[in-house]
Design a protein around this motif. Structure first.
Motif, PDB file in Angstrom:
ATOM      1  N   GLY A 288      67.268  52.570  55.532  1.00 16.94           N
ATOM      2  CA  GLY A 288      66.049  52.206  54.823  1.00 16.94           C
ATOM      3  C   GLY A 288      66.300  51.253  53.668  1.00 16.94           C
ATOM      4  O   GLY A 288      65.599  51.283  52.652  1.00 16.94           O
ATOM      5  N   ILE A 289      67.311  50.378  53.822  1.00 21.12           N
ATOM      6  CA  ILE A 289      67.678  49.418  52.783  1.00 21.12           C
ATOM      7  C   ILE A 289      67.475  48.011  53.313  1.00 21.12           C
ATOM      8  O   ILE A 289      67.954  47.668  54.398  1.00 21.12           O
ATOM      9  CB  ILE A 289      69.149  49.594  52.347  1.00 21.12           C
ATOM     10  N   SER A 290      66.774  47.191  52.574  1.00 20.20           N
ATOM     11  CA  SER A 290      66.592  45.797  52.959  1.00 20.20           C
ATOM     12  C   SER A 290      67.910  45.039  52.807  1.00 20.20           C
ATOM     13  O   SER A 290      68.543  45.082  51.751  1.00 20.20           O
ATOM     14  CB  SER A 290      65.519  45.154  52.077  1.00 20.20           C
ATOM     15  N   LEU A 291      68.339  44.368  53.869  1.00 18.50           N
ATOM     16  CA  LEU A 291      69.555  43.567  53.842  1.00 18.50           C
ATOM     17  C   LEU A 291      69.196  42.136  54.208  1.00 18.50           C
ATOM     18  O   LEU A 291      68.611  41.892  55.264  1.00 18.50           O
ATOM     19  CB  LEU A 291      70.605  44.119  54.812  1.00 18.50           C
ATOM     20  N   SER A 292      69.552  41.186  53.341  1.00 15.53           N
ATOM     21  CA  SER A 292      69.167  39.790  53.536  1.00 15.53           C
ATOM     22  C   SER A 292      70.398  38.906  53.654  1.00 15.53           C
ATOM     23  O   SER A 292      71.318  39.009  52.846  1.00 15.53           O
ATOM     24  CB  SER A 292      68.319  39.295  52.357  1.00 15.53           C
ATOM     25  N   MET A 293      70.398  38.034  54.661  1.00 11.68           N
ATOM     26  CA  MET A 293      71.468  37.059  54.839  1.00 11.68           C
ATOM     27  C   MET A 293      71.094  35.824  54.023  1.00 11.68           C
ATOM     28  O   MET A 293      70.052  35.203  54.275  1.00 11.68           O
ATOM     29  CB  MET A 293      71.621  36.719  56.314  1.00 11.68           C
ATOM     30  N   ILE A 294      71.903  35.473  53.033  1.00 10.05           N
ATOM     31  CA  ILE A 294      71.491  34.459  52.055  1.00 10.05           C
ATOM     32  C   ILE A 294      72.345  33.202  52.072  1.00 10.05           C
ATOM     33  O   ILE A 294      72.058  32.257  51.330  1.00 10.05           O
ATOM     34  CB  ILE A 294      71.490  35.048  50.632  1.00 10.05           C
ATOM     35  N   GLY A 295      73.390  33.127  52.909  1.00 11.42           N
ATOM     36  CA  GLY A 295      74.235  31.947  52.928  1.00 11.42           C
ATOM     37  C   GLY A 295      75.455  32.147  53.779  1.00 11.42           C
ATOM     38  O   GLY A 295      75.509  33.069  54.614  1.00 11.42           O
ATOM     39  N   SER A 296      76.453  31.298  53.562  1.00 10.21           N
ATOM     40  CA  SER A 296      77.667  31.381  54.362  1.00 10.21           C
ATOM     41  C   SER A 296      78.877  30.969  53.542  1.00 10.21           C
ATOM     42  O   SER A 296      78.766  30.231  52.556  1.00 10.21           O
ATOM     43  CB  SER A 296      77.554  30.493  55.603  1.00 10.21           C
ATOM     44  N   VAL A 297      80.033  31.466  53.954  1.00 13.74           N
ATOM     45  CA  VAL A 297      81.305  31.140  53.306  1.00 13.74           C
ATOM     46  C   VAL A 297      81.838  29.836  53.905  1.00 13.74           C
ATOM     47  O   VAL A 297      81.795  29.633  55.121  1.00 13.74           O
ATOM     48  CB  VAL A 297      82.330  32.275  53.506  1.00 13.74           C
ATOM     49  N   THR A 298      82.334  28.960  53.030  1.00  9.85           N
ATOM     50  CA  THR A 298      82.820  27.654  53.468  1.00  9.85           C
ATOM     51  C   THR A 298      84.276  27.462  53.039  1.00  9.85           C
ATOM     52  O   THR A 298      84.836  28.271  52.307  1.00  9.85           O
ATOM     53  CB  THR A 298      81.964  26.524  52.865  1.00  9.85           C
ATOM     54  N   THR A 299      84.850  26.375  53.485  1.00 11.63           N
ATOM     55  CA  THR A 299      86.203  26.036  53.050  1.00 11.63           C
ATOM     56  C   THR A 299      86.139  25.428  51.649  1.00 11.63           C
ATOM     57  O   THR A 299      85.072  25.164  51.111  1.00 11.63           O
ATOM     58  CB  THR A 299      86.838  25.016  54.006  1.00 11.63           C
ATOM     59  N   GLY A 300      87.292  25.160  51.092  1.00 15.01           N
ATOM     60  CA  GLY A 300      87.343  24.533  49.780  1.00 15.01           C
ATOM     61  C   GLY A 300      86.987  25.507  48.685  1.00 15.01           C
ATOM     62  O   GLY A 300      87.164  26.719  48.813  1.00 15.01           O
ATOM     63  N   HIS A 301      86.461  24.961  47.583  1.00 17.08           N
ATOM     64  CA  HIS A 301      86.129  25.780  46.431  1.00 17.08           C
ATOM     65  C   HIS A 301      84.733  25.440  45.952  1.00 17.08           C
ATOM     66  O   HIS A 301      84.185  24.389  46.254  1.00 17.08           O
ATOM     67  CB  HIS A 301      87.135  25.546  45.291  1.00 17.08           C
ATOM     68  N   GLY A 302      84.159  26.344  45.190  1.00 26.23           N
ATOM     69  CA  GLY A 302      82.857  26.078  44.592  1.00 26.23           C
ATOM     70  C   GLY A 302      81.721  26.712  45.359  1.00 26.23           C
ATOM     71  O   GLY A 302      81.813  27.002  46.557  1.00 26.23           O
ATOM     72  N   LEU A 303      80.637  26.911  44.637  1.00 23.16           N
ATOM     73  CA  LEU A 303      79.437  27.553  45.165  1.00 23.16           C
ATOM     74  C   LEU A 303      78.267  26.595  45.016  1.00 23.16           C
ATOM     75  O   LEU A 303      77.939  26.163  43.907  1.00 23.16           O
ATOM     76  CB  LEU A 303      79.164  28.854  44.404  1.00 23.16           C
ATOM     77  N   LYS A 304      77.651  26.232  46.132  1.00 25.37           N
ATOM     78  CA  LYS A 304      76.489  25.359  46.113  1.00 25.37           C
ATOM     79  C   LYS A 304      75.240  26.178  46.430  1.00 25.37           C
ATOM     80  O   LYS A 304      75.250  26.996  47.355  1.00 25.37           O
ATOM     81  CB  LYS A 304      76.640  24.227  47.134  1.00 25.37           C
TER      82      LYS A 304
END
Length: 324
Positions: A288-304
């Motif tokens: 009974g918990i809402s689970l949301s897919m919000i993005g993906s893991v990429t190579t390199g560094h940093g968060l866009k």
């Protein structure tokens, strides 16, 4: 006059069948299930820093334990016991009754009995330290286990706790809240003062997720801990990040700040392979918990972070830092 040991006996001594030696001795002794390892975490809460002086002590007792149970949830560990350190300016029986009731209620719900600790007089307000113990077996859910191509998920909805904190701080500074602000505080305050630790979700993710963290200091800051430990980057989509309905009426800039940078959430953020999507959705439905897919893991560094028009947001909010 009641003293320290009366305080301990009256408010913090409970029997627990899994504890061999508990409150009242020099050390606690408890069993760890065969084949499991011990996971432990500790948090410190200071009056005026982590909670307001007028908070309901029942809710404070709940939160003091909840923030630690949340750490066990992030490791996929099953709670088995906890320690409580408590510094108090004075012996306040009504306050202690409420605080201990909130603490013990959550402890009983998660099978995490209080097995020991310490009390003392404090000259600087209320000081609370909680240490939790849990049992866990490999594979461990750690921050450094994200893989390229993983989906990034978050549980629940974000932003309400940060809005409540901002409103309470405004009132604390002597400003009068408007009618709409008072209404907004009523709708959001419980998310700040009574967080729900996702212990069951963490246990269910043990063979599905790779890297997990609980959101205590803000989604972006805590996700960055995963990325740095895993030597990866990430791409997030604002349109997919769940916003708590209580703050839906705020303007976009306010919502973005609270959702991306607001702490005190104690939801889980985790990465998992694409192949686990359907099983993760099933876990959410079963719990009974809402689970949301919000993005993906990429190579390199940093968060866009991309806005609704898929344009990168450059001015991102920062999370909480005690010394910033």
């Amino acid at each position: 006059m009641a003293g320290e040991f009366d305080l301990i006996r009256q408010f913090f001594t409970r029997s627990a069948p899994t504890v061999l030696v508990g409150v009242g001795d020099d050390c606690a002794v408890f069993d760890v299930p065969a084949g499991a390892q011990l996971a432990t975490s500790t948090d410190l809460l200071l009056e005026g820093r982590h909670f307001f002086s007028d908070v309901d002590p029942f809710k404070l007792g709940h939160k003091a334990l909840a923030v630690n149970l949340s750490d066990l949830g992030a490791m996929g560990a099953k709670p088995i016991g906890c320690l409580l350190g408590l510094g108090l300016p004075n012996f306040n029986a009504p306050w202690l009754e409420r605080f201990s009731a909130g603490f013990h209620e959550l402890a009983a719900k998660h099978g995490c009995p209080l097995i020991g600790g310490d009390t003392t007089r404090s000259e600087q307000g209320i000081v609370i330290s909680v240490t939790v113990f849990g049992s866990v077996s490999p594979p461990f859910l750690t921050r450094g286990s994200a893989h390229e191509g993983d989906d990034i998920w978050v549980s629940g909805a974000l932003g309400a706790a940060d809005v409540a904190l901002a409103l309470l701080m405004k009132a604390q500074q002597g400003e009068t809240l408007s009618g709409p602000e008072q209404g907004l505080l009523q709708k959001t305050r419980a998310w700040l003062e009574m967080p729900v630790p996702r212990v069951e979700l963490g246990l269910a993710l043990r063979n599905l997720a790779y890297a997990v963290i609980d959101i205590s200091d803000g989604l972006l800051q805590d996700l960055n801990h995963i990325l740095q430990a895993s030597n990866k980057g990430a791409l997030l989509y604002v349109s997919q990040i769940p916003v708590n309905p209580a703050i839906a009426g705020l303007d976009q800039a306010q919502k973005l700040k609270s959702v991306l940078g607001g702490g005190d959430v104690y939801e889980l953020c985790f990465t998992a392979p694409v192949s686990a999507r359907e099983k993760i959705r099933t876990v959410g439905d079963e719990l009974g918990i809402s689970l949301s897919m919000i993005g993906s893991v990429t190579t390199g560094h940093g968060l866009k972070v991309l806005d609704e028009d898929l344009i990168e947001i450059r001015d991102l909010p920062s999370g909480f830092d005690h010394f910033r």
